[in-house]
Design a protein around this motif. Structure first.
Motif, mmCIF file in Angstrom:
data_model
loop_
_atom_site.group_PDB
_atom_site.id
_atom_site.type_symbol
_atom_site.label_atom_id
_atom_site.label_comp_id
_atom_site.label_asym_id
_atom_site.label_seq_id
_atom_site.Cartn_x
_atom_site.Cartn_y
_atom_site.Cartn_z
ATOM 1 N N ARG A 1 -15.799 -6.730 43.088
ATOM 2 C CA ARG A 1 -15.025 -7.655 42.258
ATOM 3 C C ARG A 1 -14.096 -8.535 43.089
ATOM 4 O O ARG A 1 -13.677 -9.596 42.636
ATOM 5 N N HIS A 2 -13.766 -8.095 44.311
ATOM 6 C CA HIS A 2 -12.951 -8.926 45.196
ATOM 7 C C HIS A 2 -13.792 -9.944 45.962
ATOM 8 O O HIS A 2 -13.240 -10.747 46.719
ATOM 9 N N ASN A 3 -15.103 -9.885 45.790
ATOM 10 C CA ASN A 3 -16.010 -10.804 46.488
ATOM 11 C C ASN A 3 -16.963 -11.455 45.491
ATOM 12 O O ASN A 3 -18.159 -11.577 45.743
ATOM 13 N N GLN A 4 -16.420 -11.889 44.366
ATOM 14 C CA GLN A 4 -17.254 -12.436 43.302
ATOM 15 C C GLN A 4 -17.777 -13.821 43.664
ATOM 16 O O GLN A 4 -17.039 -14.678 44.145
ATOM 17 N N PHE B 1 -27.287 -15.715 27.204
ATOM 18 C CA PHE B 1 -27.393 -15.368 28.621
ATOM 19 C C PHE B 1 -25.999 -15.160 29.186
ATOM 20 O O PHE B 1 -25.057 -15.878 28.850
ATOM 21 N N ALA B 2 -25.859 -14.165 30.039
ATOM 22 C CA ALA B 2 -24.629 -13.965 30.809
ATOM 23 C C ALA B 2 -25.009 -13.284 32.117
ATOM 24 O O ALA B 2 -25.966 -12.501 32.165
ATOM 25 N N ALA B 3 -24.284 -13.597 33.166
ATOM 26 C CA ALA B 3 -24.596 -13.013 34.470
ATOM 27 C C ALA B 3 -23.356 -13.008 35.344
ATOM 28 O O ALA B 3 -22.452 -13.832 35.178
ATOM 29 N N GLU B 4 -23.333 -12.062 36.266
ATOM 30 C CA GLU B 4 -22.288 -12.007 37.281
ATOM 31 C C GLU B 4 -22.924 -11.624 38.610
ATOM 32 O O GLU B 4 -23.935 -10.914 38.649
ATOM 33 N N ALA B 5 -22.326 -12.097 39.688
ATOM 34 C CA ALA B 5 -22.824 -11.768 41.022
ATOM 35 C C ALA B 5 -21.668 -11.763 42.005
ATOM 36 O O ALA B 5 -20.692 -12.503 41.847
ATOM 37 N N SER C 1 -26.672 6.769 49.181
ATOM 38 C CA SER C 1 -25.341 7.377 49.075
ATOM 39 C C SER C 1 -24.313 6.604 49.888
ATOM 40 O O SER C 1 -23.189 6.365 49.431
ATOM 41 N N LEU C 2 -24.695 6.191 51.091
ATOM 42 C CA LEU C 2 -23.773 5.439 51.939
ATOM 43 C C LEU C 2 -23.484 4.056 51.358
ATOM 44 O O LEU C 2 -22.348 3.566 51.441
ATOM 45 N N ILE C 3 -24.485 3.413 50.761
ATOM 46 C CA ILE C 3 -24.268 2.111 50.125
ATOM 47 C C ILE C 3 -23.303 2.257 48.951
ATOM 48 O O ILE C 3 -22.403 1.428 48.756
ATOM 49 N N ASP C 4 -23.469 3.315 48.162
ATOM 50 C CA ASP C 4 -22.552 3.564 47.043
ATOM 51 C C ASP C 4 -21.118 3.729 47.542
ATOM 52 O O ASP C 4 -20.173 3.169 46.972
ATOM 53 N N ILE C 5 -20.938 4.509 48.612
ATOM 54 C CA ILE C 5 -19.598 4.727 49.167
ATOM 55 C C ILE C 5 -19.021 3.414 49.685
ATOM 56 O O ILE C 5 -17.845 3.098 49.465
ATOM 57 N N LEU C 6 -19.850 2.632 50.359
ATOM 58 C CA LEU C 6 -19.398 1.345 50.891
ATOM 59 C C LEU C 6 -18.919 0.430 49.770
ATOM 60 O O LEU C 6 -17.854 -0.194 49.867
ATOM 61 N N ALA C 7 -19.688 0.356 48.681
ATOM 62 C CA ALA C 7 -19.303 -0.494 47.552
ATOM 63 C C ALA C 7 -17.988 -0.030 46.939
ATOM 64 O O ALA C 7 -17.142 -0.848 46.562
ATOM 65 N N GLN C 8 -17.795 1.280 46.831
ATOM 66 C CA GLN C 8 -16.547 1.805 46.276
ATOM 67 C C GLN C 8 -15.356 1.430 47.147
ATOM 68 O O GLN C 8 -14.301 1.035 46.641
ATOM 69 N N HIS C 9 -15.511 1.530 48.458
ATOM 70 C CA HIS C 9 -14.390 1.231 49.350
ATOM 71 C C HIS C 9 -14.072 -0.256 49.390
ATOM 72 O O HIS C 9 -12.931 -0.639 49.663
ATOM 73 N N LEU C 10 -15.037 -1.109 49.104
ATOM 74 C CA LEU C 10 -14.763 -2.541 49.066
ATOM 75 C C LEU C 10 -13.860 -2.908 47.894
ATOM 76 O O LEU C 10 -13.252 -3.981 47.892
ATOM 77 N N ASP C 11 -13.782 -2.043 46.889
ATOM 78 C CA ASP C 11 -12.907 -2.305 45.749
ATOM 79 C C ASP C 11 -11.477 -1.844 46.003
ATOM 80 O O ASP C 11 -10.593 -2.082 45.186
ATOM 81 N N GLU C 12 -11.234 -1.171 47.134
ATOM 82 C CA GLU C 12 -9.880 -0.768 47.481
ATOM 83 C C GLU C 12 -9.148 -1.932 48.144
ATOM 84 O O GLU C 12 -9.771 -2.831 48.708
#
Length: 359
Positions: free
Chosen positions: A41-44, A76-80, A198-209
């Motif tokens: 969300r910080h890199n929308q 239609f709605a989209a986010e990236a 698993s590592l990609i999931d962790i990476l995405a979570q930390h990007l939201d910090e």
């Protein structure tokens, strides 16, 4: 003289804006969204109810060749979102409320798709990868990709350039790499990609910090771990270089590696960088550590960071909290820091902090 056609009264701009806002709210409130909100969300890149805007955003960011709605009459709605960590690796997120067909051109990128919700099919010549929640698929480089999204889909996409794969593979094997790394997509579904996912999931979570030195440290190390997991876990045309016997790094190189880690504990460190510094392959360095020390280089790095944290917590005039110390020493997750600290020192960091201030 015929009657003039009756024109519909114009729709007030405020009503259009309200309708668009409701579509985005519906997208975010549906079952495809988790309580933590939108990844990256910080890199929308974009949040829109206009398919033309979404098409233009994808063309600018990813050079897409084709964008088609399954049913143009439907809402239609989209986010990236997208985070480019360096020229060789990036992480993207997208969500669609509406069926969409998108084509991406050939590139030097290897793509790993992680399904969060809904259904999608990512196709390359001769292969269709069906993405489902909790699953991941891989598509290799130098092929065009067609992505067909069903309404309600959410996904993460890790994009890795061939140059990054070659550098890491050379560090792992100690051998020069000539030509692209070619993965077997069919073999990359399911268990083979589970550690990468698993590592990609962790990476995405930390990007939201919130941004911090600790997050930057962890981010770089996670990126290295993802590429290593990809090369060691998924079959490819150079897999034979990563199997079979290898010589242990001598004690002198293990000593040099520990000295390098101790001097650079506060910087992003990867096992590949450490191996390059002492002049051996990653496999040799790992074996040397296991033989000479009984632990891995990464565990030694964690110990050094915990030692620094221990010293900071014991400062009698210190004004830092446990969370501040954890962040300063490269731990972005306070819970993980407390667990590692207790494993090493037998007490929680909060107790060490109280002891330090009592003197």
């Amino acid at each position: 003289m015929g009657m003039m056609p009756r024109t519909a009264p114009p729709v007030p701009t405020r009503r259009i804006a309200k309708h668009q806002a409701n579509r985005i709210f519906s997208l975010r409130s549906s079952k495809m969204w988790d309580p933590m909100g939108q990844p990256l969300r910080h890199n929308q890149l974009i949040s829109t109810t206009d398919a033309g805007q979404m098409e233009a955003a994808l063309r600018r960011s990813f050079d897409t060749r084709h964008f088609d709605l399954g049913n143009p009459r439907c809402d239609f709605a989209a986010e990236a979102g997208h985070r480019q960590f360096d020229p060789d690796i990036g992480l993207s997120y997208c969500a669609y409320d509406g069926d969409v067909d998108v084509e991406f051109p050939e590139s030097k990128l290897v793509r790993v798709y992680v399904g969060l919700a809904g259904q999608a099919v990512h196709s390359a010549p001769g292969y269709d990868g069906h993405l489902q929640p909790g699953r991941s698929i891989l598509l290799g480089s130098h092929v065009p990709v067609r992505s067909r999204f069903q309404t309600g889909v959410r996904q993460l996409v890790l994009r890795v350039e061939q140059a990054s794969l070659a550098r890491t593979l050379e560090a792992l094997s100690g051998r020069p790499i000539v030509g692209p790394v070619t993965f077997r997509s069919e073999a990359a579904i399911g268990d083979a990609l589970a550690p990468v996912q698993s590592l990609i999931d962790i990476l995405a979570q930390h990007l939201d910090e919130p941004a911090s030195p600790a997050r930057n440290l962890l981010e770089r190390e996670l990126l290295q771990a993802v590429v290593v997991a990809l090369l060691t876990g998924v079959p490819h045309n150079f897999s034979n270089l990563l199997v079979g016997p290898t010589q242990d790094a001598p004690r002198s190189k293990v000593d040099r590696a520990e000295a390098y880690i101790a001097a650079n504990w506060d910087k992003p460190l990867s096992i590949e960088a450490i191996a390059r510094e002492v002049g051996c392959s990653v496999r040799s360095l790992f074996k040397g550590f296991q033989t000479e020390r009984g632990y891995t280089p990464i565990l030694f790095l964690r110990r050094k960071r915990l030692e620094r944290a221990h010293d900071m917590l014991l400062q009698p005039a210190g004004q830092l909290s446990v969370a501040d110390v954890a962040t300063a020493c490269g731990f972005s997750n306070a819970g993980h820091f407390a667990r590692y600290y207790r494993e090493q020192y037998g007490v929680l960091p909060s107790l060490t902090l109280r002891l330090g201030r009592s003197h």
